[in-house]
Design an enzyme around this catalytic site. Structure first.
Site, PDB file in Angstrom:
ATOM      1  NE  ARG A 178      -2.456   1.160   3.587  1.00 37.42           N
ATOM      2  CZ  ARG A 178      -3.149   0.965   4.696  1.00 37.42           C
ATOM      3  NH1 ARG A 178      -4.427   0.615   4.629  1.00 37.42           N
ATOM      4  NH2 ARG A 178      -2.595   1.086   5.875  1.00 37.42           N
ATOM      5  CE  LYS A 232      -1.900   4.742   7.024  1.00 36.35           C
ATOM      6  NZ  LYS A 232      -2.978   5.431   7.735  1.00 36.35           N
ATOM      7  CD  GLU A 282     -11.474   6.508   5.493  1.00 36.09           C
ATOM      8  OE1 GLU A 282     -10.936   5.456   5.892  1.00 36.09           O
ATOM      9  OE2 GLU A 282     -10.877   7.356   4.797  1.00 36.09           O
TER      10      GLU A 282
HETATM   11  N1  PMP Z   1      -8.981   4.945   7.434  1.00 38.07           N
HETATM   12  C1  PMP Z   1      -8.049   5.866   7.704  1.00 38.07           C
HETATM   13  C2  PMP Z   1      -8.317   7.277   7.317  1.00 38.07           C
HETATM   14  C3  PMP Z   1      -6.852   5.505   8.336  1.00 38.07           C
HETATM   15  O1  PMP Z   1      -5.921   6.425   8.597  1.00 38.07           O
HETATM   16  C4  PMP Z   1      -6.650   4.155   8.697  1.00 38.07           C
HETATM   17  C5  PMP Z   1      -5.371   3.743   9.363  1.00 38.07           C
HETATM   18  N2  PMP Z   1      -5.264   4.227  10.675  1.00 38.07           N
HETATM   19  C6  PMP Z   1      -7.666   3.226   8.426  1.00 38.07           C
HETATM   20  C7  PMP Z   1      -8.807   3.653   7.766  1.00 38.07           C
HETATM   21  C8  PMP Z   1      -7.489   1.788   8.773  1.00 38.07           C
HETATM   22  O2  PMP Z   1      -6.544   1.208   7.913  1.00 38.07           O
HETATM   23  P1  PMP Z   1      -5.687  -0.055   8.319  1.00 38.07           P
HETATM   24  O3  PMP Z   1      -6.642  -1.119   8.717  1.00 38.07           O
HETATM   25  O4  PMP Z   1      -4.945  -0.418   7.085  1.00 38.07           O
HETATM   26  O5  PMP Z   1      -4.809   0.363   9.444  1.00 38.07           O
END
Ligand code: PMP
Length: 288
Positions: free
Chosen positions: A50, A149, A182
């Site tokens: 990622r 990200k 989200e």
């Molecule tokens: N959404 C956002 C905006 C995030 O920053 C994160 C990570 N903290 C997630 C979802 C969750 O992603 P992951 O399960 O890959 O940590």
């Protein structure tokens, strides 16, 4: 603490980067948050992939291979004797001029911090958490796509401030159409009529690695999982709701905008998935 910067280790006080780094000046860079459980790096390859996808999307060429990056992460954990914790992996555009153009940045910097983890309070896991909907909309997918990200988390921070002002730790972010995208640092799921729903990634969400893992675990356990546009109404009338993230793992939600979710306590499906997730973190990951 030993912090990795571009192939060398520095103590906490000496781990510094240039004030001309475009990561600082403009949020121009990408990052990952990765967990270590029982001396294993959880889902390392997925996080590294990622990271490289995020970098590709912003035309940032990371000066090492994915394999070398995996090794650097593992080495940094070893150097810090990390048994359980959190890794923050950052790639900045590097030092350049004060202008916006990344052309002035000659070499990206790779930073790896392996440290303890600041979890949500235990109470959230025992009793469930209360969240609100933020007025700040999630970034448009055709502006700064939330799938990237990036080091520019202001969109999320603005919503997090709203959550904090309301006495909460998380906030739901809607996209410009009003559908749930989200939360500020977590993906979101609901249970309705025995079926699990989560917003599609195109709604404007990070492609969460925990989200993916939870979908797999839920399907293995025989649940149907559907990625579907959800409104606040769908959340309000759900039987269960939970958030997922590398830091949060799976955290139950029992109140949204003052509407009680289900019976107002963590639901049985959430509990079942939490147990499965915990079991997985005990046995899988890149050994240190
Ligand atoms: N959404 C956002 C905006 C995030 O920053 C994160 C990570 N903290 C997630 C979802 C969750 O992603 P992951 O399960 O890959 O940590």
């Amino acid at each position: 603490m030993k912090i990795y910067i571009d192939g060398n280790y520095y103590g906490k006080e000496d781990a510094k980067i240039s004030v001309f780094d475009h990561g600082l000046l403009y949020g121009d860079g990408v990052f990952e948050g990765i967990r270590v459980y029982h001396r294993r790096v959880f889902k390392l390859k997925e996080h590294i992939q990622r990271l490289y996808y995020s970098a590709k999307a912003i035309l940032l060429s990371i000066p090492m291979s994915e394999e070398a990056m995996c090794r650097a992460v593992v080495e940094t954990c070893r150097a810090n004797g990390l048994e359980n914790g959190y890794i923050r992996l950052i790639v900045t555009r590097g030092a350049g001029s004060l202008g916006l153009s990344p052309d002035s940045c000659k070499s990206p910097s790779v930073i790896i911090i392996a440290n303890e983890i600041q979890l949500y309070p235990r109470e959230f896991y025992e009793k469930g958490m209360e969240i609100i909907t933020a007025a700040t909309a999630r970034n448009l997918v055709n502006a700064v796509n939330p799938a990237i990200k990036s080091l520019n988390y202001l969109n999320n921070i603005l919503a997090k401030i709203e959550a904090n002002n309301a006495g909460c730790e998380e906030a739901i972010m809607l996209n410009s159409e009003g559908f749930v995208a989200e939360c500020t640092g977590d993906n979101i799921f609901i249970l309705h009529h025995g079926k699990i729903f989560t917003p599609p990634l195109a709604s404007g969400a990070l492609y969460g690695i925990t989200r993916n893992t939870v979908i797999e675990l839920a399907e293995e356990a025989g649940y149907e999982v559907e990625e579907k546009n959800l409104t606040r109404y769908d959340l309000f009338i759900s039987e269960e709701c939970f958030l997922t993230g590398s830091g949060a793992e799976i955290v139950p939600v029992v109140m949204i905008d003052k509407r009680v979710i289900g019976e107002g306590k963590p639901g049985s499906v959430t509990r079942q998935l939490e147990a499965k997730y915990r079991a997985l973190t005990r046995v899988s990951g890149e050994p240190l």
